[in-house]
Motif scaffolding. Structure first.
Motif, PDB file in Angstrom:
ATOM      1  N   ASP A  40      44.566  61.889  -6.818  1.00 55.68           N
ATOM      2  CA  ASP A  40      44.630  62.370  -8.215  1.00 55.68           C
ATOM      3  C   ASP A  40      42.337  62.097  -8.500  1.00 55.68           C
ATOM      4  OD1 ASP A  40      44.066  59.677  -8.605  1.00 55.68           O
ATOM      5  OD2 ASP A  40      45.846  59.603  -9.914  1.00 55.68           O
ATOM      6  N   SER A  42      40.793  59.257  -9.018  1.00 57.15           N
ATOM      7  CA  SER A  42      40.875  57.963  -9.388  1.00 57.15           C
ATOM      8  C   SER A  42      40.589  56.702  -8.210  1.00 57.15           C
ATOM      9  CB  SER A  42      41.972  57.348  -9.418  1.00 57.15           C
ATOM     10  OG  SER A  42      42.982  56.632  -8.901  1.00 57.15           O
ATOM     11  N   ARG A  43      40.054  55.800  -8.271  1.00 59.45           N
ATOM     12  CA  ARG A  43      39.368  54.960  -7.222  1.00 59.45           C
ATOM     13  C   ARG A  43      40.468  54.193  -6.605  1.00 59.45           C
ATOM     14  NH1 ARG A  43      35.159  51.050  -5.853  1.00 59.45           N
ATOM     15  NH2 ARG A  43      35.428  49.036  -6.297  1.00 59.45           N
TER      16      ARG A  43
END
Length: 94
Positions: A40, A42-43
């Motif tokens: 997605d 994100s980290r």
């Protein structure tokens, strides 16, 4: 010779963990200016990088032909290797 090799291993591991924790990059990914993120965007946590992208795949690699199947997934529509799918990660430009 073994002491020099051990020192080199410790230095390599320190840099690798430093880059992975800071930017989700291995040394080679840093040189290539790419990094790993979640699907997605994100980290990625250090735990996910180590456990799912490395340890689980290392265990699965003991299954004959797993390495070939893993790499062949890159030709799929998502352009992700099997180890990326397992960890729910993608590689992007840093």
């Amino acid at each position: 010779g073994a002491v020099v090799a051990l020192i080199g291993l410790v230095i390599w591991a320190w840099f690798t963990l430093k880059f992975m924790a800071r930017n989700s990059q291995s040394i080679a990914k840093k040189w290539l200016q790419i990094k790993v993120v979640r699907a997605d965007g994100s980290r990625v946590s250090l735990g996910r990088l180590i456990l799912l992208r490395n340890v689980v795949v290392w265990v699965l690699s003991m299954i004959p032909l797993f390495g070939i199947v893993d790499v062949l997934f890159i030709f799929g529509e998502a352009r992700q290797c099997l180890h990326d799918k397992i960890a729910d990660t993608i590689v992007v430009k840093a």
